[in-house]
Design a protein around this motif. Structure first.
Motif, PDB file in Angstrom:
ATOM      1  N   MET A 277       0.826  -1.200   0.000  1.00 45.00           N
ATOM      2  CA  MET A 277       0.000   0.000   0.000  1.00 45.00           C
ATOM      3  C   MET A 277       0.865   1.258   0.000  1.00 45.00           C
ATOM      4  O   MET A 277       0.561   2.239  -0.698  1.00 45.00           O
ATOM      5  N   ASP A 278       1.963   1.250   0.778  1.00 41.42           N
ATOM      6  CA  ASP A 278       2.873   2.401   0.777  1.00 41.42           C
ATOM      7  C   ASP A 278       3.453   2.632  -0.619  1.00 41.42           C
ATOM      8  O   ASP A 278       3.537   3.777  -1.095  1.00 41.42           O
ATOM      9  N   GLU A 279       3.862   1.549  -1.266  1.00 36.43           N
ATOM     10  CA  GLU A 279       4.413   1.667  -2.620  1.00 36.43           C
ATOM     11  C   GLU A 279       3.367   2.190  -3.599  1.00 36.43           C
ATOM     12  O   GLU A 279       3.663   3.041  -4.451  1.00 36.43           O
ATOM     13  N   LEU A 280       2.129   1.699  -3.476  1.00 37.01           N
ATOM     14  CA  LEU A 280       1.070   2.145  -4.382  1.00 37.01           C
ATOM     15  C   LEU A 280       0.735   3.620  -4.160  1.00 37.01           C
ATOM     16  O   LEU A 280       0.431   4.337  -5.113  1.00 37.01           O
ATOM     17  N   GLU A 281       0.798   4.079  -2.909  1.00 38.77           N
ATOM     18  CA  GLU A 281       0.549   5.494  -2.642  1.00 38.77           C
ATOM     19  C   GLU A 281       1.611   6.358  -3.308  1.00 38.77           C
ATOM     20  O   GLU A 281       1.296   7.401  -3.903  1.00 38.77           O
ATOM     21  N   ASP A 282       2.873   5.917  -3.227  1.00 35.73           N
ATOM     22  CA  ASP A 282       3.945   6.679  -3.883  1.00 35.73           C
ATOM     23  C   ASP A 282       3.766   6.687  -5.402  1.00 35.73           C
ATOM     24  O   ASP A 282       3.939   7.718  -6.054  1.00 35.73           O
ATOM     25  N   ARG A 283       3.406   5.527  -5.967  1.00 39.13           N
ATOM     26  CA  ARG A 283       3.228   5.445  -7.416  1.00 39.13           C
ATOM     27  C   ARG A 283       2.047   6.303  -7.873  1.00 39.13           C
ATOM     28  O   ARG A 283       2.106   6.938  -8.932  1.00 39.13           O
ATOM     29  N   THR A 284       0.997   6.332  -7.075  1.00 38.04           N
ATOM     30  CA  THR A 284      -0.184   7.119  -7.457  1.00 38.04           C
ATOM     31  C   THR A 284       0.128   8.608  -7.417  1.00 38.04           C
ATOM     32  O   THR A 284      -0.326   9.380  -8.271  1.00 38.04           O
ATOM     33  N   LEU A 285       0.914   9.038  -6.415  1.00 39.75           N
ATOM     34  CA  LEU A 285       1.280  10.447  -6.334  1.00 39.75           C
ATOM     35  C   LEU A 285       2.166  10.852  -7.508  1.00 39.75           C
ATOM     36  O   LEU A 285       2.077  11.970  -8.014  1.00 39.75           O
ATOM     37  N   GLU A 286       3.017   9.915  -7.968  1.00 46.77           N
ATOM     38  CA  GLU A 286       3.896  10.221  -9.094  1.00 46.77           C
ATOM     39  C   GLU A 286       3.142  10.175 -10.419  1.00 46.77           C
ATOM     40  O   GLU A 286       3.230  11.089 -11.234  1.00 46.77           O
ATOM     41  N   ASP A 287       2.420   9.082 -10.635  1.00 48.38           N
ATOM     42  CA  ASP A 287       1.711   8.909 -11.907  1.00 48.38           C
ATOM     43  C   ASP A 287       0.602   7.894 -11.710  1.00 48.38           C
ATOM     44  O   ASP A 287       0.860   6.682 -11.654  1.00 48.38           O
ATOM     45  N   ALA A 288      -0.630   8.383 -11.583  1.00 51.09           N
ATOM     46  CA  ALA A 288      -1.761   7.489 -11.355  1.00 51.09           C
ATOM     47  C   ALA A 288      -2.037   6.595 -12.544  1.00 51.09           C
ATOM     48  O   ALA A 288      -2.663   5.550 -12.410  1.00 51.09           O
ATOM     49  N   GLY A 289      -1.574   6.979 -13.721  1.00 51.09           N
ATOM     50  CA  GLY A 289      -1.860   6.211 -14.921  1.00 51.09           C
ATOM     51  C   GLY A 289      -0.797   5.197 -15.280  1.00 51.09           C
ATOM     52  O   GLY A 289      -0.839   4.624 -16.360  1.00 51.09           O
ATOM     53  N   ARG A 290       0.193   4.966 -14.375  1.00 49.99           N
ATOM     54  CA  ARG A 290       1.240   4.002 -14.671  1.00 49.99           C
ATOM     55  C   ARG A 290       0.642   2.612 -14.839  1.00 49.99           C
ATOM     56  O   ARG A 290      -0.205   2.192 -14.033  1.00 49.99           O
ATOM     57  N   PRO A 291       1.032   1.860 -15.866  1.00 55.72           N
ATOM     58  CA  PRO A 291       0.439   0.540 -16.115  1.00 55.72           C
ATOM     59  C   PRO A 291       0.596  -0.397 -14.910  1.00 55.72           C
ATOM     60  O   PRO A 291       1.668  -0.495 -14.324  1.00 55.72           O
ATOM     61  N   GLY A 292      -0.473  -1.078 -14.567  1.00 54.14           N
ATOM     62  CA  GLY A 292      -0.452  -2.055 -13.481  1.00 54.14           C
ATOM     63  C   GLY A 292      -0.787  -1.495 -12.121  1.00 54.14           C
ATOM     64  O   GLY A 292      -1.067  -2.263 -11.192  1.00 54.14           O
ATOM     65  N   THR A 293      -0.777  -0.167 -11.961  1.00 56.04           N
ATOM     66  CA  THR A 293      -1.047   0.417 -10.642  1.00 56.04           C
ATOM     67  C   THR A 293      -2.454   0.106 -10.167  1.00 56.04           C
ATOM     68  O   THR A 293      -2.661  -0.313  -9.029  1.00 56.04           O
ATOM     69  N   GLN A 294      -3.433   0.283 -11.041  1.00 59.90           N
ATOM     70  CA  GLN A 294      -4.816   0.049 -10.651  1.00 59.90           C
ATOM     71  C   GLN A 294      -5.074  -1.424 -10.350  1.00 59.90           C
ATOM     72  O   GLN A 294      -5.803  -1.761  -9.399  1.00 59.90           O
ATOM     73  N   ASP A 295      -4.460  -2.320 -11.120  1.00 67.22           N
ATOM     74  CA  ASP A 295      -4.634  -3.760 -10.867  1.00 67.22           C
ATOM     75  C   ASP A 295      -4.062  -4.148  -9.516  1.00 67.22           C
ATOM     76  O   ASP A 295      -4.677  -4.926  -8.767  1.00 67.22           O
ATOM     77  N   ARG A 296      -2.876  -3.627  -9.189  1.00 66.39           N
ATOM     78  CA  ARG A 296      -2.261  -3.943  -7.893  1.00 66.39           C
ATOM     79  C   ARG A 296      -3.076  -3.355  -6.749  1.00 66.39           C
ATOM     80  O   ARG A 296      -3.203  -3.979  -5.689  1.00 66.39           O
ATOM     81  N   LEU A 297      -3.622  -2.174  -6.961  1.00 63.66           N
ATOM     82  CA  LEU A 297      -4.459  -1.563  -5.929  1.00 63.66           C
ATOM     83  C   LEU A 297      -5.714  -2.394  -5.686  1.00 63.66           C
ATOM     84  O   LEU A 297      -6.098  -2.642  -4.532  1.00 63.66           O
ATOM     85  N   ASN A 298      -6.349  -2.851  -6.756  1.00 59.82           N
ATOM     86  CA  ASN A 298      -7.543  -3.684  -6.611  1.00 59.82           C
ATOM     87  C   ASN A 298      -7.211  -5.005  -5.918  1.00 59.82           C
ATOM     88  O   ASN A 298      -7.991  -5.493  -5.092  1.00 59.82           O
ATOM     89  N   SER A 299      -6.061  -5.596  -6.246  1.00 58.23           N
ATOM     90  CA  SER A 299      -5.652  -6.858  -5.620  1.00 58.23           C
ATOM     91  C   SER A 299      -5.399  -6.672  -4.126  1.00 58.23           C
ATOM     92  O   SER A 299      -5.844  -7.485  -3.299  1.00 58.23           O
ATOM     93  N   THR A 300      -4.706  -5.600  -3.767  1.00 56.57           N
ATOM     94  CA  THR A 300      -4.426  -5.327  -2.352  1.00 56.57           C
ATOM     95  C   THR A 300      -5.706  -5.069  -1.580  1.00 56.57           C
ATOM     96  O   THR A 300      -5.897  -5.573  -0.458  1.00 56.57           O
ATOM     97  N   ARG A 301      -6.600  -4.316  -2.176  1.00 51.37           N
ATOM     98  CA  ARG A 301      -7.874  -4.016  -1.519  1.00 51.37           C
ATOM     99  C   ARG A 301      -8.704  -5.285  -1.336  1.00 51.37           C
ATOM    100  O   ARG A 301      -9.306  -5.492  -0.279  1.00 51.37           O
ATOM    101  N   ARG A 302      -8.693  -6.162  -2.339  1.00 53.26           N
ATOM    102  CA  ARG A 302      -9.450  -7.407  -2.244  1.00 53.26           C
ATOM    103  C   ARG A 302      -8.890  -8.312  -1.134  1.00 53.26           C
ATOM    104  O   ARG A 302      -9.650  -8.913  -0.363  1.00 53.26           O
ATOM    105  N   GLN A 303      -7.564  -8.403  -1.045  1.00 54.38           N
ATOM    106  CA  GLN A 303      -6.960  -9.220   0.006  1.00 54.38           C
ATOM    107  C   GLN A 303      -7.313  -8.685   1.386  1.00 54.38           C
ATOM    108  O   GLN A 303      -7.617  -9.470   2.305  1.00 54.38           O
TER     109      GLN A 303
END
Length: 342
Positions: free
Chosen positions: A182-208
């Motif tokens: 989650m910390d890594e995803l927050e950093d990636r979202t602040l840098e570039d929310a449209g980076r490929p794979g970010t949304q998929d990883r966020l959905n996977s983390t949220r589901r877990q």
């Protein structure tokens, strides 16, 4: 052998189901000093309530397991059904001088997702613990290794507390990993929310996080019930260990709720940033189209094939028209600046 099975045999009836090697994963006779002696199927069949406390661990997927529990194990149909039912939730239910205890542990088997939690169903008596599972649980292996090394529990109550503590210990690294993700995803979202794979990883983390929370919340309640229970075989030290496991599980539940909220906020932030990016791009394209619309109209008007087109016969006509169009573009630019659209 349970009291019920002993009475059945005393009445002249033999047990119709023998314990098979497929159903039996392992069995131990506790020596009361932290160690245990491994038992085979024959030793389990010969066990009686006045012998050493026994831990019997069985495979729920084997068809012989249900029959043995009901016939030779001497368990009531209610207890057998609670141990063998396909879908269940963590709980602690004292009944008939013992307790049905269902807990769950993270799935750390190769190729599995940790949030696919494995159910450990147990029937606890003062001198016997019967546990059944469908898949391998690392926490059960921890308790088994402790007994083999001589550093395990000395009684059934302590064994149940050891299993509850081991299940909680195995959850903590999984939560730490989710928080790092989650910390890594927050950093990636602040840098570039449209980076490929970010949304998929966020959905996977949220589901877990949601799946783990779904199982650990009732597990917290089950451990709290164990901490406050007084059925035979439990000592004060065991209840203290259950209380500690319940406190740790409460912290896990709170961490998962925070992770779930962070994931939701991060999802909204990513959507907001993407929306802003789309709106900004659309705005720029609209301004460009607005600037070129009058220029296109003028060039289209001058390109019609009729007489009277200005500068049609002039050698400098092309340059004059280009200069006029450039001047028109500058005027439009100044008007947009004056209107604060640029």
């Amino acid at each position: 052998m349970s009291e019920r099975a002993a009475l059945t045999r005393a009445a002249g009836y033999a047990a119709v189901v023998m314990l098979s090697d497929a159903s039996l994963i392992f069995a131990f006779a506790l020596d009361g000093k932290g160690g245990a002696t491994e038992m085979d199927a024959a030793a389990v069949e010969a066990w009686s309530a006045d012998a050493s406390p026994m831990w019997l661990h069985m495979d729920r997927k084997e068809p012989e397991t249900r029959a043995w529990l009901a016939e030779s194990g001497g368990l009531s149909p209610l207890v057998v059904e609670a141990l063998m039912i396909e879908d269940t939730r963590p709980r602690c239910t004292p009944i008939e001088g013992g307790a049905i205890v269902n807990l769950r542990g993270v799935n750390l088997n190769p190729g599995a997702e940790p949030d696919e939690m494995i159910s450990l169903r147990m029937w606890v008596e003062p001198r016997r613990l019967i546990s059944v599972r469908a898949s391998r649980l690392m926490a059960v292996g921890d308790a088994r290794e402790a007994l083999l090394s001589g550093s395990g529990p000395t009684a059934i109550g302590g064994l149940l507390a050891k299993l509850a503590g081991a299940l909680a210990e195995r959850v903590e690294p999984v939560l730490d990993n989710l928080e790092e993700m989650m910390d890594e995803l927050e950093d990636r979202t602040l840098e570039d929310a449209g980076r490929p794979g970010t949304q998929d990883r966020l959905n996977s983390t949220r589901r877990q996080a949601i799946h783990l929370h779904r199982h650990l919340r009732p597990q917290r309640d089950a451990l709290s019930a164990l901490a406050g229970s007084y059925f035979a075989g439990l000592q004060d030290i065991d209840r203290s260990r259950f209380r500690e496991a319940a406190d740790r599980t409460t912290r896990f539940v709170e961490d998962l709720e925070a992770l779930r909220d962070r994931a939701a906020v991060l999802h909204e932030e990513a959507l907001t940033r993407q929306s802003e990016k789309i709106n900004r791009t659309t705005y720029v394209l609209t301004l460009v189209a607005t600037i070129f619309l009058p220029l296109g109209f003028v060039t289209g008007l001058l390109g019609i094939n009729v007489g009277g087109i200005p500068l049609a016969e002039s050698g400098a006509g092309f340059l004059i028209i280009c200069g006029a169009l450039a001047a028109l573009a500058v005027v439009e630019y100044l008007i947009f600046r004056w209107m604060k659209l640029l």
